[in-house]
Design a protein around this motif. Structure first.
Motif, PDB file in Angstrom:
ATOM      1  N   GLY A 164       0.817  -1.203   0.000  1.00 36.94           N
ATOM      2  CA  GLY A 164       0.000   0.000   0.000  1.00 36.94           C
ATOM      3  C   GLY A 164       0.852   1.255   0.000  1.00 36.94           C
ATOM      4  N   LEU A 165       1.911   1.249   0.804  1.00 39.98           N
ATOM      5  CA  LEU A 165       2.788   2.424   0.834  1.00 39.98           C
ATOM      6  C   LEU A 165       3.560   2.566  -0.466  1.00 39.98           C
ATOM      7  N   GLN A 166       3.965   1.449  -1.081  1.00 37.73           N
ATOM      8  CA  GLN A 166       4.660   1.562  -2.373  1.00 37.73           C
ATOM      9  C   GLN A 166       3.734   2.185  -3.420  1.00 37.73           C
ATOM     10  N   GLU A 167       2.465   1.753  -3.388  1.00 38.81           N
ATOM     11  CA  GLU A 167       1.479   2.340  -4.315  1.00 38.81           C
ATOM     12  C   GLU A 167       1.345   3.845  -4.083  1.00 38.81           C
ATOM     13  N   ALA A 168       1.275   4.229  -2.817  1.00 35.75           N
ATOM     14  CA  ALA A 168       1.140   5.647  -2.498  1.00 35.75           C
ATOM     15  C   ALA A 168       2.351   6.438  -2.981  1.00 35.75           C
ATOM     16  N   TRP A 169       3.550   5.921  -2.711  1.00 34.09           N
ATOM     17  CA  TRP A 169       4.758   6.649  -3.086  1.00 34.09           C
ATOM     18  C   TRP A 169       4.887   6.767  -4.603  1.00 34.09           C
ATOM     19  N   LEU A 170       4.702   5.659  -5.316  1.00 36.13           N
ATOM     20  CA  LEU A 170       4.799   5.712  -6.782  1.00 36.13           C
ATOM     21  C   LEU A 170       3.787   6.691  -7.363  1.00 36.13           C
ATOM     22  N   SER A 171       2.583   6.699  -6.809  1.00 37.03           N
ATOM     23  CA  SER A 171       1.534   7.576  -7.328  1.00 37.03           C
ATOM     24  C   SER A 171       1.798   9.040  -6.977  1.00 37.03           C
ATOM     25  N   LEU A 172       2.312   9.284  -5.779  1.00 37.75           N
ATOM     26  CA  LEU A 172       2.646  10.663  -5.417  1.00 37.75           C
ATOM     27  C   LEU A 172       3.770  11.198  -6.303  1.00 37.75           C
ATOM     28  N   ALA A 173       4.791  10.362  -6.552  1.00 39.02           N
ATOM     29  CA  ALA A 173       5.897  10.796  -7.412  1.00 39.02           C
ATOM     30  C   ALA A 173       5.420  11.008  -8.845  1.00 39.02           C
ATOM     31  N   ALA A 174       4.638  10.043  -9.372  1.00 38.43           N
ATOM     32  CA  ALA A 174       4.125  10.193 -10.735  1.00 38.43           C
ATOM     33  C   ALA A 174       3.221  11.407 -10.849  1.00 38.43           C
ATOM     34  N   GLY A 175       2.419  11.659  -9.806  1.00 42.53           N
ATOM     35  CA  GLY A 175       1.513  12.801  -9.847  1.00 42.53           C
ATOM     36  C   GLY A 175       2.244  14.127  -9.894  1.00 42.53           C
ATOM     37  N   ALA A 176       3.317  14.255  -9.119  1.00 39.82           N
ATOM     38  CA  ALA A 176       4.086  15.503  -9.137  1.00 39.82           C
ATOM     39  C   ALA A 176       4.693  15.743 -10.514  1.00 39.82           C
ATOM     40  N   VAL A 177       5.186  14.667 -11.151  1.00 44.88           N
ATOM     41  CA  VAL A 177       5.747  14.785 -12.499  1.00 44.88           C
ATOM     42  C   VAL A 177       4.650  15.101 -13.517  1.00 44.88           C
ATOM     43  N   ASP A 231       6.744   9.893 -16.232  1.00 42.90           N
ATOM     44  CA  ASP A 231       5.376   9.747 -15.746  1.00 42.90           C
ATOM     45  C   ASP A 231       4.814   8.376 -16.096  1.00 42.90           C
ATOM     46  N   VAL A 232       4.988   7.948 -17.363  1.00 42.38           N
ATOM     47  CA  VAL A 232       4.431   6.662 -17.792  1.00 42.38           C
ATOM     48  C   VAL A 232       5.085   5.507 -17.034  1.00 42.38           C
ATOM     49  N   LEU A 233       6.389   5.565 -16.805  1.00 43.47           N
ATOM     50  CA  LEU A 233       7.070   4.492 -16.085  1.00 43.47           C
ATOM     51  C   LEU A 233       6.590   4.394 -14.633  1.00 43.47           C
ATOM     52  N   LEU A 234       6.510   5.516 -13.937  1.00 40.90           N
ATOM     53  CA  LEU A 234       6.067   5.495 -12.546  1.00 40.90           C
ATOM     54  C   LEU A 234       4.603   5.093 -12.444  1.00 40.90           C
ATOM     55  N   TYR A 235       3.784   5.653 -13.330  1.00 44.05           N
ATOM     56  CA  TYR A 235       2.366   5.298 -13.332  1.00 44.05           C
ATOM     57  C   TYR A 235       2.180   3.822 -13.653  1.00 44.05           C
ATOM     58  N   GLY A 236       2.947   3.318 -14.618  1.00 43.96           N
ATOM     59  CA  GLY A 236       2.838   1.913 -14.984  1.00 43.96           C
ATOM     60  C   GLY A 236       3.138   1.000 -13.815  1.00 43.96           C
ATOM     61  N   ALA A 237       4.163   1.334 -13.026  1.00 40.28           N
ATOM     62  CA  ALA A 237       4.495   0.515 -11.862  1.00 40.28           C
ATOM     63  C   ALA A 237       3.365   0.526 -10.840  1.00 40.28           C
ATOM     64  N   SER A 238       2.766   1.697 -10.616  1.00 39.85           N
ATOM     65  CA  SER A 238       1.648   1.763  -9.664  1.00 39.85           C
ATOM     66  C   SER A 238       0.429   1.021 -10.199  1.00 39.85           C
ATOM     67  N   LEU A 239       0.218   1.056 -11.521  1.00 36.40           N
ATOM     68  CA  LEU A 239      -0.919   0.352 -12.112  1.00 36.40           C
ATOM     69  C   LEU A 239      -0.786  -1.164 -11.922  1.00 36.40           C
ATOM     70  N   LEU A 240       0.439  -1.688 -12.009  1.00 40.13           N
ATOM     71  CA  LEU A 240       0.642  -3.119 -11.782  1.00 40.13           C
ATOM     72  C   LEU A 240       0.170  -3.518 -10.384  1.00 40.13           C
ATOM     73  N   LEU A 241       0.435  -2.675  -9.393  1.00 38.93           N
ATOM     74  CA  LEU A 241      -0.009  -2.983  -8.036  1.00 38.93           C
ATOM     75  C   LEU A 241      -1.527  -2.924  -7.927  1.00 38.93           C
TER      76      LEU A 241
END
Length: 473
Positions: free
Chosen positions: A97-110, A366-376
């Motif tokens: 859950g925290l990995q999802e949050a971090w990846l999404s927060l980072a992707a969102g800022a970008v 953005d696509v790479l970070l978002y893609g990783a969060s989407l897998l989760l």
């Protein structure tokens, strides 16, 4: 599973009123995902007209539809502030859950930094004499102005963002409706030969432009899950989310296809497309007045997309802070407008720091970070089907567990294909996109371990204080 998050959690704010209707959610989702055909220029340049149309017709099926169905099921089953963070935490446990949050927060800022960059690009195409460059000078100042404007808009409340997004959609799409009508009239007057010739032109050879175009097409169709983070503020979310996803997906795909067909009718060669090319298409079909309207629409689109995504980002940060993983003040809402003002301010500041990286770098990262969060998120969908089959699901992805697995395989395969063609020359701070994305992703496990240590220290201190109090009492 025991949640090892810090034990001293933020005191929850009173539940916000459910102010967002179906129309408001659909409009906000439209701008979170698309904001109109702006941003398709690299796709046309890298793929040509015919292949761009094919790509824009297929991507909704293999990239957008799976995510829209995911949001429809889990957004209706678990309508909580934080959205996909809540789903992954419940389905896979607190670590993921925290990995999802971090990846999404980072992707969102970008991701948020892309839209002021697009705005400057369109104003630069309309007024070339100003020499606007997103990375410096007046262009950078305009981008920062967009950040401040959208933060102020969000401070007025979620209903203001939803209503504003609905009005902005009408303003932004009107010039493209005019483009489609003028293109149809041009075909009726002069025949379909120019359009047929544009469609028959051989596409560019595979290379950096091809890969960049594919990533940009994926970027133009991603972000459906971001609409889940403010589910606690949506009226009747169990019914509203599935309907809003279908409405938004249809509107996004129709606008893209109609606009690219109009571009083919304009006579502008695919190889000549650059940032701001829609202004040239409008000038060719309708003259200077329509070109100004398209550029103004680009400004409206960029501002509204930033506002909608900042809304989503702030609610995710609020949910993570409420669980103790971020400072407690980020979870507090304004008693008057029910806005998490500190989380909102943090999101705006982080997006401002990403300005100046350039559109291609921002999109690749953005696509790479978002893609990783989407897998989760897809893994959480499968896990919740297995672990909680009795969870009430007002909407359910059809086909049972095999249907869910087949649905997840589509975006995963596309993401792997797109990432394999990503140019290593797209560098930020001396790092290629994969290295930078990996470095950012590595922050998540470190954050989790630090939180566990802090939690243990808090429990020891609390137990020691209780023992001391018992001995002296």
């Amino acid at each position: 599973m025991t949640d090892p998050a810090p034990t001293r959690r933020a005191a929850p704010s009173p539940p916000p009123p459910r102010e967002l209707s179906l129309a408001g959610l659909a409009a906000a989702t439209y701008f979170i995902v698309s904001g109109g055909p702006y941003g398709l220029e690299e796709v046309v340049r890298g793929h040509g007209y015919a292949r761009t149309l094919l790509l824009l017709a297929v991507l909704p099926l293999v990239w957008s539809l799976p995510v829209a169905l995911l949001v429809g099921e889990l957004g209706a089953a678990l309508p909580r502030t934080g959205g996909f963070y809540v789903w992954v935490r419940r389905g896979l446990g607190p670590f993921w859950g925290l990995q999802e949050a971090w990846l999404s927060l980072a992707a969102g800022a970008v991701d948020n930094a892309i839209y002021p960059t697009l705005l400057v690009g369109y104003l630069g195409a309309l007024f070339p004499g100003l020499g606007l460059v997103p990375e410096r000078g007046l262009g950078l100042g305009l981008s920062l102005g967009v950040v401040v404007l959208c933060a102020g808009w969000n401070l007025a409340g979620i209903r203001a963002v939803g209503l504003g997004a609905a009005a902005a959609a009408a303003l932004m799409l009107s010039p493209f409706l005019a483009l489609a009508v003028l293109a149809a009239l041009a075909v009726l007057r002069g025949g379909a030969a120019p359009v047929a010739a544009a469609l028959a032109a051989p596409p560019p050879a595979a290379g950096p432009a091809f890969s960049a175009g594919l990533l940009q097409a994926m970027w133009n169709y991603m972000g459906w899950d971001n609409a889940s983070t403010f589910a606690g503020e949506v009226r009747a979310p169990q019914r509203t989310y599935p309907r809003a996803m279908w409405l938004s997906l249809a509107a996004v795909a129709a606008a893209y296809l109609a606009a690219v067909l109009a571009g083919a009718a304009s006579g502008l060669p695919a190889a000549a497309w650059r940032d701001g090319a829609w202004v040239e298409v409008a000038r060719a079909l309708g003259g200077g007045g329509l070109a100004v309207a398209v550029a103004a629409g680009g400004a409206v689109s960029a501002v509204t997309m930033f506002a909608a995504l900042l809304l989503s980002w702030s609610r995710l940060a609020e949910a993570v802070a409420a669980d103790g993983w971020l400072p407690a003040p980020l979870a507090r809402r304004s008693p008057r407008t029910h806005v998490p003002t500190r989380a909102l301010s943090l999101g705006a500041a982080l997006s401002a720091l990403c300005l100046g990286l350039g559109l291609e770098r921002l999109i690749a990262l953005d696509v790479l970070l978002y893609g990783a969060s989407l897998l989760l998120e897809l893994a959480a969908l499968v896990a919740l089907r297995l672990r909680e089959p009795a969870l009430p699901r007002p909407f359910r992805v059809p086909g049972g567990l095999p249907g869910v697995l087949a649905l997840a395989a589509l975006p995963v395969g596309l993401l792997a294909y797109a990432a394999s063609g990503l140019s290593a020359e797209t560098r930020v701070l001396g790092l290629g996109p994969f290295a930078l994305a990996a470095a950012l992703a590595a922050v998540g496990p470190v954050w989790y371990l630090a939180g566990r240590r802090r939690s243990r220290r808090s429990r020891v201190a609390d137990e020691g204080g209780a023992d001391e109090g018992g001995a002296t009492g």
